[in-house]
Design an enzyme around this catalytic site. Structure first.
Site, short mmCIF file in Angstrom:
data_model
loop_
_atom_site.label_atom_id
_atom_site.label_comp_id
_atom_site.label_asym_id
_atom_site.label_seq_id
_atom_site.Cartn_x
_atom_site.Cartn_y
_atom_site.Cartn_z
N GLU A 1 31.59 34.08 34.37
CA GLU A 1 31.09 34.84 35.53
C GLU A 1 30.93 36.33 35.24
O GLU A 1 30.07 36.99 35.79
CB GLU A 1 31.99 34.62 36.74
CG GLU A 1 31.87 33.23 37.36
CD GLU A 1 32.77 32.20 36.70
OE1 GLU A 1 33.40 32.52 35.67
OE2 GLU A 1 32.83 31.06 37.22
N PHE B 1 43.27 24.95 47.18
CA PHE B 1 42.82 24.89 45.80
C PHE B 1 41.67 25.88 45.58
O PHE B 1 40.71 25.91 46.34
CB PHE B 1 42.35 23.47 45.47
CG PHE B 1 41.79 23.34 44.08
CD1 PHE B 1 42.58 23.61 42.96
CD2 PHE B 1 40.46 22.98 43.88
CE1 PHE B 1 42.06 23.51 41.68
CE2 PHE B 1 39.94 22.87 42.59
CZ PHE B 1 40.74 23.14 41.50
N GLN B 2 41.79 26.70 44.56
CA GLN B 2 40.80 27.72 44.21
C GLN B 2 40.53 28.69 45.35
O GLN B 2 39.42 29.17 45.54
CB GLN B 2 39.50 27.08 43.71
CG GLN B 2 39.74 26.32 42.42
CD GLN B 2 38.47 25.99 41.67
OE1 GLN B 2 37.44 25.72 42.26
NE2 GLN B 2 38.56 25.99 40.35
N LYS C 1 32.87 27.13 52.37
CA LYS C 1 32.06 25.95 52.11
C LYS C 1 31.57 25.29 53.40
O LYS C 1 30.45 24.78 53.45
CB LYS C 1 32.87 24.96 51.27
CG LYS C 1 32.01 23.85 50.69
CD LYS C 1 32.74 23.05 49.63
CE LYS C 1 31.82 21.95 49.11
NZ LYS C 1 32.50 21.12 48.08
N MET D 1 36.63 53.30 18.15
CA MET D 1 36.94 54.44 19.01
C MET D 1 38.45 54.58 19.19
O MET D 1 38.98 55.69 19.23
CB MET D 1 36.24 54.28 20.36
CG MET D 1 36.28 55.54 21.22
SD MET D 1 35.60 56.97 20.37
CE MET D 1 33.92 56.99 21.01
#
Ligand code: TPP
Ligand code: MG
Lengths: 585, 184
Positions: free
Chosen positions: A52, A114-115, A164, A482
């Site tokens: 993502e 969940f999630q 959802k 760096m």
């Protein structure tokens, strides 16, 4: 009765009506209804990423290279948390993004389902605004409003969290209403009296300098055109931040190069010694100002910014002008032409002579090496061989990023995409994807480092799947360069965990992904290898093996002012920073 | 304009601000939507500003507008930043700096519980009358005084109650409006 649509259908309709042509995303349980609708539509193309974070950076690259809003779609929980780096990146660099996140059904919110993650809570500080849509009737309106907020004013990322059950529910669709918002009203036009004062200050200045930033690019192509006109007409030297590169052509004689920590000698000294600083769309970031109490001590400062909170945040200014860069410059030019004020040509000539003396330092020169490719040379050659192509450059974060900013010369806005504010390693590769999606026939090159590219390397797979021939030009120094440079400067050369021992064979890795791998190890191989890279119509990993201990100069060390710069030929950089400066970052 | 000083500064600015800190009362008009208070408080906490007092309540039921009154401390530059940062939040209509705007009225309410017997109890009641505090609850052993007024008056009342058996205080935080015929 008006026709009803499901929430998922409304999402698709609203995106289409907002003119979305491309969407970067990754599916999961909480966005399946939306994915089902994506399957059945053809108003836009969905690009499946591999992580993502990649979707968000791709959307950023898309947005920066087009001026349009970039759009990402991710699932709830881990999908949303993976998006946070990209959102924060877009927030700090003022990139217009919409990120749609799936959420667990409304009835389960707060149940540790969940999630489930508190997405509006997590993303509140890293978005311009965010929404949790709890009623289907609000969905269309919310999406339209989100686009309006993302793209207007000081642009930024907006999250729309859609449970959802709302995606399944039915409700009415509304088209975007007239633009406007009850509380959010960005100010576009600057105060005319203040602009008049600015004209007087500019005309009277003996040692003026333009200091421009990403705001010019965000304001649109017209802003760059107006800036060019103003700079040429007044013949005032101009420097820019990392984010503003390209707004003014690097080939013009007024161009001083980038300013700040790794800016040019002439740009930083002009900032330090000027009597009038005209800040247009930049925000006095700490990488620019260095030591604040010694920052341009004797100048009057004008600051044009669309965001009131940028005024006097770190540097107190004398004449703030709140407004959109293009609007303000248009008025400024009009007033200037009306009045045609006389400038102090004698003082200006002396100022230019001074600048020419600084330029003679040739602060970007470096010791050539017959055996090893100097990283600076690699960028110079890349520039020479791609400058006549329709080229877009993205970068990762590190030394290579600064070398790209110093040695690649940008002639147009929206050609340079880099993570400036957040400094996100792993930005450039997915950002290049987004740029390539927006400009399928252009040459899109990510100037990367061996460390950074490994953070989002998996997006090579996305590039291959979607036929996006991005070129990843890796300055491979086997170091987190760096970090190593700072350790050399600040920590007695103790290279604690900045050497990478097991860097993958990038050529084989490219092949494993189904792309093309190219390697250059000697200076005399470089040009041919770059030409080969340009000619390949596939994603390329270019492993450019460079001199691995080269440092990035000029550099204003911690705790120092603009007129205390380290140049390439400084001998002992280990003792260049004072004891007090070492505790600062 | 900045004046150069001898101190070593930083790429990160950590030199001290020499300006004096001031207390300012800000009135923030917001859309009363879910999460708006979290946005305001999150911004203040995230950017490291102070809150001395905070009150929130809906003031227009029809228009769903709430008024957040907050008292904060900072240098003039910090106060200006807080104001502008708050105005950047999408549901914020306007931020009024009442302190900078001129004379204004600040009031607070406190419930002050005092437990005691004998002389202390009598003295507490006498002082409460002098301060025009009301007795909101009482038994033979305790009083709950309800006092309204300027925060300084409440501070003073509380400190006087301390030796007289003060056990608990609940304060509402400050409500404030400008004086005169202005809208704010
Ligand atoms: C996500 C992330 N983690 C850590 C850092 C700190 N950091 C800045 S530059 C750098 C080294 C980058 O190494 P490389 O990509 O090889 O570039 P080089 O400097 O060698 O050109 C690191 C670790 C960062 N900017 N971003
Ligand atoms: Mg490296």
């Amino acid at each position: 009765m008006a026709r009803e649509f499901t929430g998922a259908e409304i999402v698709i309709k609203a995106l289409a009506e907002q003119g979305v042509e491309h969407l970067f995303g990754y599916p999961g349980g909480a966005v399946l209804p939306i994915y089902d609708e994506i399957f059945q539509q053809n108003s836009f193309q969905h690009i499946l990423v591999r992580h993502e974070q990649g979707a968000l950076h791709a959307a950023e690259g898309y947005a920066r290279s087009t001026g349009e809003v970039g759009v990402a779609l991710v699932t709830s929980g881990p999908g949303a948390t993976n998006a946070v780096t990209g959102l924060t990146d877009a927030m700090l660099d003022s990139i217009p993004l919409i990120c749609i996140t799936g959420q667990v059904p409304t009835a389960l919110i707060g149940m540790d389902a969940f999630q489930e993650a508190d997405v509006v809570g997590i993303t509140r500080p890293c978005t311009k605004h965010n929404y949790l849509v709890k009623h289907i009737d609000d969905l269309a309106k919310t999406i339209h409003e989100a686009f309006y907020i993302a793209r207007t004013g000081r642009p930024g990322p907006v999250v729309i969290d859609i449970p959802k059950d709302i995606q399944f529910a039915s409700g009415p669709y509304q088209s975007p209403k007239k633009v406007g918002h009850s509380t959010y009203r960005p100010q576009l036009k600057g105060d005319q009296n203040d602009i008049r004062k600015a004209v007087e200050l500019i005309a009277a200045a003996k040692r003026p300098v333009f200091y421009t930033g990403g705001g010019v690019i965000n304001s649109g192509s017209a802003a760059s055109q107006l800036l060019i006109e103003l700079v040429k007409m007044t013949d005032i030297p101009i420097t820019s931040t990392l984010m503003g590169l390209g707004a003014f052509p690097a080939s013009e004689r007024q161009w001083l190069g980038m300013l700040g920590m790794h800016g040019t000698y002439e740009a930083n000294l002009a900032m330090h010694d000027c009597d009038l600083m005209i800040n247009i769309g930049a925000r006095f970031d700490d990488r620019i100002t260095g030591r604040l109490d010694a920052f341009s001590p004797n100048s009057t400062k004008i600051h044009v910014d669309i965001d009131k909170s940028s005024i006097n945040k770190t540097v107190k200014v004398d004449l703030p002008i709140i407004g959109d860069v293009a609007h303000v410059l248009e008025d400024l030019l009009r007033i200037w032409k009306d009045k045609s004020p006389k400038q102090n040509s004698k003082a200006r000539a002396a100022w230019w002579q001074q600048i020419d003396r600084w330029r003679e330092k040739k602060c970007l020169s470096y010791k050539p090496d017959a055996e090893k490719i100097m990283p600076q040379l690699a960028i110079e050659r890349l520039y020479e061989l791609t400058k006549h192509e329709d080229t877009y450059i993205t970068t990762e974060v590190g030394q290579h990023q600064m070398w790209a900013a110093q040695y690649y010369r940008f002639e147009e806005p929206k050609r340079f995409m880099t993570s400036g504010g957040l400094g996100t390693m792993g930005y450039g590769l997915p950002a290049a994807l987004g740029v390539q999606v927006a400009h399928p026939d252009s040459l899109v090159i990510d100037i990367g480092g061996d460390g950074s590219v490994q953070m989002t390397m998996q997006e090579m797979s996305t590039a291959v799947q979607h036929g996006l021939p991005i070129k990843i030009f890796i300055l491979n120094n086997s170091y987190l360069g760096m970090v190593r440079q700072w350790q050399e400067l600040l920590h007695g050369g103790r290279y604690s965990h900045s050497y990478s021992e097991a860097i993958p064979d990038f050529v084989k890795l490219a092949e494993a992904y189904g792309g093309v791998g190219i390697r250059a190890e000697k200076p005399d191989e470089l040009d041919d290898a770059i030409k080969e890279m340009i000619s390949v119509d596939k994603p390329v990993l270019f492993d450019c093996m460079v001199q691995n201990l080269a440092n990035c100069f000029p550099m204003i060390p911690s705790g120092e002012a603009h007129n205390h710069m380290l140049l390439a030929d400084s001998e002992d950089i280990g003792s260049a920073i004072s004891e007090k400066g070492k505790v600062l970052v | 304009m900045n004046t150069p000083q001898q101190t070593v500064g930083s790429a990160y600015f950590i030199t001290k601000d020499s300006d004096k800190e001031e207390s300012h009362t800000l009135s923030v008009l917001v859309d009363n939507e879910p999460g708006v208070l979290a946005r305001v408080i999150g911004l203040i906490a995230g950017r490291g500003y102070n809150i001395d007092s905070l009150t929130v309540s809906e003031i227009s039921h029809q228009k769903h507008i709430s008024r957040i009154t907050l008292v904060t401390i900072g240098t003039p530059q910090v106060i200006e930043q807080i104001t502008h940062q708050l105005e950047r939040l999408i549901p914020v209509h306007r931020v009024y700096d009442l302190t900078a705007g001129g004379p204004h009225i600040e009031r607070e309410l406190a419930l002050v519980k005092v437990i005691g017997k004998g002389d202390a109890r009598v003295e507490a009641l006498r002082l409460a009358e002098a301060f025009r505090a009301l007795v909101a609850d009482a038994s033979t052993e305790h009083f709950v005084f309800q006092i309204t007024g300027r925060p300084t008056k409440i501070d003073q009342f509380i400190s006087l109650m301390k030796p007289l058996g003060l056990v608990n205080v609940a304060r509402t935080g400050i409500a404030a409006v400008s004086r005169g015929a202005e809208q704010i």
